[in-house]
Design a protein around this motif. Structure first.
Motif, PDB file in Angstrom:
ATOM      1  N   PHE A 189       5.500   2.062 -20.489  1.00 49.55           N
ATOM      2  CA  PHE A 189       4.792   1.956 -19.210  1.00 49.55           C
ATOM      3  C   PHE A 189       4.508   0.485 -18.869  1.00 49.55           C
ATOM      4  CE2 PHE A 189       0.851   1.387 -16.894  1.00 49.55           C
ATOM      5  CZ  PHE A 189       0.987   2.229 -15.811  1.00 49.55           C
ATOM      6  N   ILE A 190       3.975  -0.246 -19.840  1.00 47.43           N
ATOM      7  CA  ILE A 190       3.603  -1.652 -19.584  1.00 47.43           C
ATOM      8  C   ILE A 190       4.849  -2.456 -19.180  1.00 47.43           C
ATOM      9  CG2 ILE A 190       2.749  -3.791 -20.676  1.00 47.43           C
ATOM     10  CD1 ILE A 190       0.495  -1.773 -20.055  1.00 47.43           C
ATOM     11  N   HIS A 191       5.960  -2.221 -19.888  1.00 47.74           N
ATOM     12  CA  HIS A 191       7.189  -2.945 -19.532  1.00 47.74           C
ATOM     13  C   HIS A 191       7.658  -2.609 -18.125  1.00 47.74           C
ATOM     14  CE1 HIS A 191       8.368  -5.280 -23.060  1.00 47.74           C
ATOM     15  NE2 HIS A 191       7.689  -4.380 -23.749  1.00 47.74           N
ATOM     16  N   ARG A 192       7.568  -1.345 -17.777  1.00 45.34           N
ATOM     17  CA  ARG A 192       8.023  -0.966 -16.428  1.00 45.34           C
ATOM     18  C   ARG A 192       7.158  -1.585 -15.347  1.00 45.34           C
ATOM     19  NH1 ARG A 192      10.665   4.677 -15.131  1.00 45.34           N
ATOM     20  NH2 ARG A 192      10.584   3.707 -13.069  1.00 45.34           N
ATOM     21  N   ILE A 193       5.845  -1.592 -15.579  1.00 50.36           N
ATOM     22  CA  ILE A 193       4.950  -2.172 -14.569  1.00 50.36           C
ATOM     23  C   ILE A 193       5.174  -3.683 -14.477  1.00 50.36           C
ATOM     24  CG2 ILE A 193       2.521  -2.620 -14.007  1.00 50.36           C
ATOM     25  CD1 ILE A 193       3.478   0.272 -13.408  1.00 50.36           C
ATOM     26  N   CYS A 194       5.367  -4.305 -15.619  1.00 47.49           N
ATOM     27  CA  CYS A 194       5.637  -5.754 -15.631  1.00 47.49           C
ATOM     28  C   CYS A 194       6.920  -6.052 -14.842  1.00 47.49           C
ATOM     29  CB  CYS A 194       5.742  -6.220 -17.083  1.00 47.49           C
ATOM     30  SG  CYS A 194       5.791  -8.001 -17.278  1.00 47.49           S
ATOM     31  N   ASP A 195       7.952  -5.249 -15.052  1.00 46.68           N
ATOM     32  CA  ASP A 195       9.214  -5.413 -14.306  1.00 46.68           C
ATOM     33  C   ASP A 195       8.987  -5.196 -12.816  1.00 46.68           C
ATOM     34  OD1 ASP A 195      10.511  -5.850 -16.654  1.00 46.68           O
ATOM     35  OD2 ASP A 195      11.444  -3.862 -16.782  1.00 46.68           O
ATOM     36  N   SER A 196       8.182  -4.195 -12.509  1.00 48.26           N
ATOM     37  CA  SER A 196       7.910  -3.862 -11.124  1.00 48.26           C
ATOM     38  C   SER A 196       7.206  -5.037 -10.428  1.00 48.26           C
ATOM     39  CB  SER A 196       7.060  -2.594 -11.126  1.00 48.26           C
ATOM     40  OG  SER A 196       6.751  -2.195  -9.853  1.00 48.26           O
TER      41      SER A 196
ATOM     42  N   ASP B  47      -4.775  -5.903 -25.389  1.00 50.17           N
ATOM     43  CA  ASP B  47      -4.250  -4.631 -25.921  1.00 50.17           C
ATOM     44  C   ASP B  47      -2.726  -4.513 -25.766  1.00 50.17           C
ATOM     45  OD1 ASP B  47      -6.922  -4.586 -24.695  1.00 50.17           O
ATOM     46  OD2 ASP B  47      -7.086  -2.505 -25.381  1.00 50.17           O
ATOM     47  N   VAL B  48      -2.154  -5.226 -24.778  1.00 53.38           N
ATOM     48  CA  VAL B  48      -0.710  -5.081 -24.509  1.00 53.38           C
ATOM     49  C   VAL B  48       0.148  -5.975 -25.401  1.00 53.38           C
ATOM     50  CG1 VAL B  48      -1.195  -4.587 -22.068  1.00 53.38           C
ATOM     51  CG2 VAL B  48      -0.449  -6.896 -22.725  1.00 53.38           C
ATOM     52  N   LEU B  49      -0.495  -6.829 -26.174  1.00 57.59           N
ATOM     53  CA  LEU B  49       0.257  -7.849 -26.915  1.00 57.59           C
ATOM     54  C   LEU B  49       1.305  -7.240 -27.840  1.00 57.59           C
ATOM     55  CD1 LEU B  49       0.110 -10.893 -26.885  1.00 57.59           C
ATOM     56  CD2 LEU B  49      -1.495 -10.776 -28.780  1.00 57.59           C
ATOM     57  N   GLY B  50       0.954  -6.138 -28.500  1.00 56.14           N
ATOM     58  CA  GLY B  50       1.879  -5.495 -29.428  1.00 56.14           C
ATOM     59  C   GLY B  50       3.169  -5.022 -28.763  1.00 56.14           C
ATOM     60  N   PHE B  51       3.149  -4.871 -27.457  1.00 55.86           N
ATOM     61  CA  PHE B  51       4.352  -4.404 -26.747  1.00 55.86           C
ATOM     62  C   PHE B  51       5.275  -5.566 -26.398  1.00 55.86           C
ATOM     63  CE2 PHE B  51       0.914  -1.409 -25.154  1.00 55.86           C
ATOM     64  CZ  PHE B  51       1.134  -0.487 -26.167  1.00 55.86           C
ATOM     65  N   GLU B  52       4.841  -6.768 -26.726  1.00 53.04           N
ATOM     66  CA  GLU B  52       5.638  -7.968 -26.477  1.00 53.04           C
ATOM     67  C   GLU B  52       6.211  -8.030 -25.066  1.00 53.04           C
ATOM     68  OE1 GLU B  52       8.309  -8.816 -29.664  1.00 53.04           O
ATOM     69  OE2 GLU B  52       6.683  -8.744 -31.135  1.00 53.04           O
ATOM     70  N   PRO B  53       5.339  -8.038 -24.078  1.00 56.37           N
ATOM     71  CA  PRO B  53       5.842  -8.189 -22.697  1.00 56.37           C
ATOM     72  C   PRO B  53       6.483  -9.565 -22.525  1.00 56.37           C
ATOM     73  CG  PRO B  53       3.444  -8.413 -22.756  1.00 56.37           C
ATOM     74  CD  PRO B  53       3.858  -7.981 -24.129  1.00 56.37           C
ATOM     75  N   ASP B  54       7.362  -9.652 -21.545  1.00 54.28           N
ATOM     76  CA  ASP B  54       8.095 -10.890 -21.239  1.00 54.28           C
ATOM     77  C   ASP B  54       7.109 -12.071 -21.125  1.00 54.28           C
ATOM     78  OD1 ASP B  54       9.527 -12.932 -20.129  1.00 54.28           O
ATOM     79  OD2 ASP B  54      10.336 -11.746 -18.453  1.00 54.28           O
TER      80      ASP B  54
END
Ligand code: ACM
Length: 480
Positions: free
Chosen positions: A289-296, A309-316
């Motif tokens: 979800f976080i990646h998709r929203i970041c892309d959006s 909290d999102v750090l573990g998902f390694e967003p761009d």
């Protein structure tokens, strides 16, 4: 005695605000060329960002810098005039330690409205704070009009933390534009927070088809990350938000999703998503979800800010900024900086203003102590060693921020009492190099500003004499 303000063409707005502020203090100056001693505002695009020179001679005052720099030079001038009735002879060269000098207000739990926000922005500007993080949505209320989904505000805006039955309170898009422009004139960037995929209960009251479920204590807490329609819905919402806020950032929350995401284990849409995308668990679904929203957001030319909290998902990394808030997890901060994320330091201790600020107070949070004025002032330098960090590790720190969550802040007395005078300490901590900080000097220089707050009708905590202003009572909580 100065009779005129003469400004370069790029600085007419700054000149006008200076004129208005001086007029409120009883000094009437004309704008534009003419006879008499002048305050000159000189545009210097070569100057360091947000920095200024204030050059005061017997018969001239000159403030030079880029537009924000000149604005801050004007604030210094106003502070001198306020505290002494004069401007000191000599030259000042000044600029901020951090580019991010932020304050967050939660208007989801309780709503304060346009006049209060503008009053806060005035004080932020006077103190050279430059980022207003506006927490506009949460479980208790959705506070921003979205034209494509009007029930978000009309239904989601009903209720507060203390009373779930109050009529809908929210900002119309016109009001948002007005506040954003008011802030921009004062060199404050407004960053909206639309919290997802957790803290979504108010939105889910309005549009239950995107509800991802919650838990006993946090009903209907999440958006449904499994439904494709949820992404279209949230993208439409974020596009409207993006069009209202010129900031390059939108804060998407991302915090505390586990309060509700257990429900995803039983949700057919989330289960189908996990099968389709090969996501091993609900945490991975959250990351998806976080990646998709970041892309959006990227398609809207916006970058994502999110809680740590999102750090573990390694967003761009190029696309993301991290707000580090969990003071009990310094390893998360270390990780954020190791991975070179741009990071905003706003740990609960000492930066959460919903924590009490004095041992005699009881309405507010504590956690092995509280968040006194001294600690806000000392932030962040006094903490580096405890976090296992050296100054060199902090290159990607954008700056510091204080956050006020408003579950127990239901009226302006409580609002002011929790913010002031800590906002003054934040401002100096954000602006001043570590080596120039001195709490005793700060406390002495703060003294005249209690009088200013009295004039402005601000019911502050009096750090000089804690019993002088008693702690305002918290809200009576009406249960659903
Ligand atoms: C937070 O305090 N949940 C960011």
């Amino acid at each position: 005695r100065f009779g005129r303000i003469v400004a370069d063409a790029q600085l007419l707005a700054e000149a006008q605000l200076l004129q208005e502020s001086l007029s409120r203090m009883g000094y009437e100056l004309e704008l534009g060329k003419g006879r008499g001693k002048v305050v000159k505002l000189v545009y210097d695009p070569e100057s360091d960002e947000e920095s200024y020179e204030l050059l005061v001679k017997a018969n001239s005052i000159e403030i030079r810098g880029d537009a924000p720099g000149v604005f801050y030079g004007c604030q210094t001038l106003l502070q001198q005039v306020y505290t002494s009735g004069q401007v000191r002879l000599g030259d000042i060269e000044d600029g901020p330690r951090y580019g991010w000098r932020g304050f967050m207000l939660d208007e989801a739990r309780h709503f304060f409205g346009k006049q209060e926000v503008m009053k806060l922005l005035d004080m932020m500007a006077y103190l050279k704070l430059n980022k207003f993080h506006w927490h506009l949505t949460d479980a208790q209320g959705w506070r921003i009009e979205i034209k494509a989904y009007p029930e978000l505000a009309l239904t989601g805006g009903i209720g507060t933390h203390s009373d779930p039955y109050t009529e809908a309170q929210y900002y119309t898009q016109d009001e948002i534009r007005e506040i954003v422009a008011y802030a921009a004139a004062r060199h404050i960037e407004v960053i909206p927070e639309i919290d997802m995929p957790g803290h979504a209960s108010a939105a889910n009251r309005a549009y239950p088809e995107f509800n991802g479920g919650g838990s006993g204590q946090f009903p209907d807490f999440t958006f449904n990350v499994g439904k494709e329609g949820t992404y279209a819905y949230l993208t439409t919402i974020l596009k409207e938000v993006a069009s209202l806020f010129p900031s390059q950032y939108i804060h998407i929350g991302g915090d505390e999703v586990s309060y509700g995401s257990e429900a995803w284990k039983k949700d057919p849409d989330v289960k189908a998503l996990m099968r389709r995308e090969g996501l091993p668990d609900i945490k991975a679904a959250e990351g998806y979800f976080i990646h998709r929203i970041c892309d959006s957001l990227k398609t809207m030319d916006k970058q994502m800010i999110a809680w740590d909290d999102v750090l573990g998902f390694e967003p761009d990394r190029a696309q993301s900024v991290i707000c580090w808030w969990r003071h009990d997890r310094p390893q998360t901060l270390v990780q954020s900086l190791d991975k070179e994320y741009r990071t905003i330091l706003c740990p609960r201790k000492p930066m959460y203003y919903d924590f009490i600020q004095h041992s005699s107070h009881s309405c507010g949070r504590t956690w092995d102590g509280f968040c006194p004025l001294e600690d806000v002032y000392a932030f962040p330098d006094a903490w580096y060693e405890g976090w296992g960090l050296e100054e060199d590790d902090t290159d990607t720190v954008l700056g510091i921020q204080s956050n006020l969550w408003t579950e127990l802040v239901h009226n302006t007395d409580r609002l002011y009492f929790m913010i002031y005078p800590r906002l003054f300490a934040l401002a100096e901590a954000a602006w001043t190099e570590a080596g120039n900080k001195d709490y005793g000097s700060f406390a002495r220089r703060l003294d005249p500003y209690y009088g200013l707050m009295d004039k402005l009708g601000i019911y502050y905590f009096d750090a000089r004499e804690p019993s002088a202003h008693s702690e305002p009572a918290g809200p009576v909580i009406i249960k659903r």
